[in-house]
Design an enzyme around this catalytic site. Structure first.
Site, PDB file in Angstrom:
ATOM      1  N   HIS A 223      -3.450  -5.590   1.260  1.00 38.38           N
ATOM      2  CA  HIS A 223      -3.131  -5.881   2.659  1.00 38.38           C
ATOM      3  C   HIS A 223      -3.586  -7.299   2.993  1.00 38.38           C
ATOM      4  CE1 HIS A 223      -1.975  -1.890   4.141  1.00 38.38           C
ATOM      5  NE2 HIS A 223      -2.980  -1.372   3.461  1.00 38.38           N
TER       6      HIS A 223
ATOM      7  N   CYS B 179       0.839  -1.203   0.000  1.00 37.10           N
ATOM      8  CA  CYS B 179       0.000   0.000   0.000  1.00 37.10           C
ATOM      9  C   CYS B 179       0.874   1.255   0.000  1.00 37.10           C
ATOM     10  CB  CYS B 179      -0.977  -0.045   1.177  1.00 37.10           C
ATOM     11  SG  CYS B 179      -2.371   1.105   1.005  1.00 37.10           S
TER      12      CYS B 179
END
Length: 523
Positions: free
Chosen positions: A474, A369
């Site tokens: 994630h 991310c």
């Protein structure tokens, strides 16, 4: 309801363990925490949405602790389990997430101005969960005896009174002063709230429990509340810590280590106090160094690495922490709540050069991310979301920050990968996305032939050499298939799963609570 004398007393751990214990009794169980403050968040179905909902608006954010508690309860995690989430963006400012959605209006309000605005939604979420389940295990926050906050409380005793909850008060005896903490907390509560305390729990105990006498009986005589459990220190319980960087090295005397201040040795180029290698079972074959920048987020997704035999996890805040890594070792750039600010901090420490040197020798580098965004060539912000900055230049990508926030669960299958990440080829992995940035090939570099290999459409890219991987997904390292692909060894036992961890927690509370207490709390 699980209350604590302080933060870090063990509320989240005990709540998770109780969720699995009650579920093992054949009961329908759900967790609940009215308000959580954490940058460790998970993406779950929003109000009235099924797990199959695909639109981004159908999803919402809750604290990671409630996500894991739901898994322990064998329930589908959803936003009602944590209706109010505060995500710190600075020491005196937090983003407010209500029922899974960011609220700019509530974010702008002062702390005490929010309580009455959000209480109706909190109460409604709790009432609905109670109506739908046999047991709701509620977690408090901090201490219920924070008398400066009592009048505006929406997470501790107001919740307990609303649900007429039977409460356990847990304390960390390893820190010392446990009996004073228990008595002082009880004494500061109004009489009607004291009556809701049904038992004291001594957590993180080391030594001979017989030496505690006569203190538990004396405390009982003073308060009328029995000590119902003495739980031994669980050095390797397997759950991620809710807040701060976790380190399970026994010599530290604690299983939680917060980020050191900017003036600490790591900020001046010396070794970081976080760099102590975490213990692991068996011979170490892989070191994983996670960069612990100040606004790190979703660090709990790396907890499974601590349960994998032969993997050693360390938290790095200085170039010295990365010294000596082999090319087979990993450097991980995790998520960030302030990507550009954390990138500036990383450069100020000299970590940019250390990361580039590791990548230059063929060392494995993973960006997740915000970490993916840092690995690119540029971060562009015309909307005032995060800021503009040059990237680390390890992937020929450019990220543009958009006002709309992507929040969704994702399942995708990797294409063909090379190098250290080749074991992920063809693996279907599930996880979640939380990001404002949109990442794509750098157009000028692509025109010149420097193209990142897209190994998950719109989600993950790899450099030509195959040692640098960046992805928006994630939770990859929590996915059993991905973990087994990366760390499974022929002939070795399967990599431990979260479910194995949950069962261990349930066995611990079953062994250390007084007989009949847990059943009595729901009778």
């Amino acid at each position: 309801m699980v209350l604590g004398t302080t933060s870090g007393a063990g509320k989240s751990w005990l709540t998770t363990a109780l969720c699995r214990w009650y579920s093992n009794q054949g009961l329908k169980v759900a967790p609940f925490k009215a308000q959580n403050m954490s940058n460790n968040a998970r993406v779950v179905p929003g109000p009235g949405q099924g797990a199959a909902a695909g639109a981004s608006s159908a999803w919402g954010e809750i604290g990671s602790a409630q996500y894991f508690q739901a898994l322990a309860a064998r329930a589908t995690p959803e936003v009602r389990m944590n209706p109010l989430l505060l995500k710190p963006e600075a020491d005196t400012h937090s983003q407010v997430v209500l029922m899974g959605q960011v609220s700019a209006e509530l974010t702008a309000l002062p702390w005490r101005g929010r309580s009455e605005r959000v209480w109706p939604q909190i109460a409604a979420a709790l009432d609905a969960l109670r109506a739908e389940n046999d047991v709701v295990v509620i977690e408090g926050a901090g201490s219920p005896a924070e008398i400066n906050l009592h009048a505006s409380d929406i997470v501790n005793m107001r919740v307990a009174r609303h649900a007429d909850a039977r409460c356990l008060l847990v304390t960390d005896i390893d820190r010392g002063g446990a009996f004073a903490h228990l008595y002082g907390t009880w004494a500061l509560l109004p009489e009607d709230e004291r009556a809701l305390i049904h038992g004291f729990v001594l957590n993180k105990f080391r030594g001979d429990a017989a030496l505690l006498a006569p203190a538990p009986q004396m405390l009982h005589d003073l308060t009328g509340v029995p000590t119902v459990a003495t739980i031994p220190m669980q050095w390797r319980h397997g759950l991620p810590e809710e807040d701060g960087v976790f380190d399970m090295t026994p010599t530290l005397g604690t299983d939680v280590c917060s980020l050191p201040p900017e003036g600490a040795p790591a900020a001046r180029g010396g070794p970081s106090p976080l760099a102590a290698r975490t213990t692991t079972a068996g011979a170490v074959h892989t070191m994983v160094a996670v960069i612990a920048y100040p606004r790190i987020s979703n660090l709990d997704e790396f907890q499974p690495l601590k349960n994998v035999p032969g993997v050693r996890l360390l938290w790095a805040r200085s170039p010295a922490d990365l010294a000596g890594l082999a090319h087979t070792d990993w450097v991980v750039l995790p998520g960030s709540k302030a990507t550009v600010a954390d990138l500036a901090w990383l450069r100020a420490q000299g970590l940019d050069r250390a990361i580039a040197a590791h990548a230059g020798q063929g060392g494995a580098v993973l960006g997740v991310c915000g970490g993916l965004q840092m690995l690119g060539e540029a971060l562009i912000d015309t909307a005032g979301i995060d800021g503009n900055a040059p990237g680390l230049g390890l992937l020929p990508l450019v990220t543009t920050f958009e006002p709309a926030k992507t929040v969704q669960r994702t399942t995708a299958r990797f294409g063909t990968l090379q190098g250290a990440w080749a074991p992920l080829s063809g693996v279907e992995a599930s996880g979640y996305e939380i990001h404002h940035g949109q990442t794509a090939q750098h157009p000028a570099m692509a025109a010149g032939g420097d193209v990142a290999r897209e190994v998950l459409p719109g989600l993950a890219w790899q450099n030509g050499a195959g040692n640098v991987l960046g992805l928006y997904l994630h939770g990859l390292l929590e996915d059993p298939a991905a973990l087994q692909a990366l760390f499974g060894r022929e002939g070795a036992a399967p990599v431990p799963t979260l479910d194995t961890v949950m069962e261990g927690l349930a066995r611990t509370v079953d062994a250390h609570f007084e007989p009949g207490v847990l059943r009595g709390l729901i009778a």
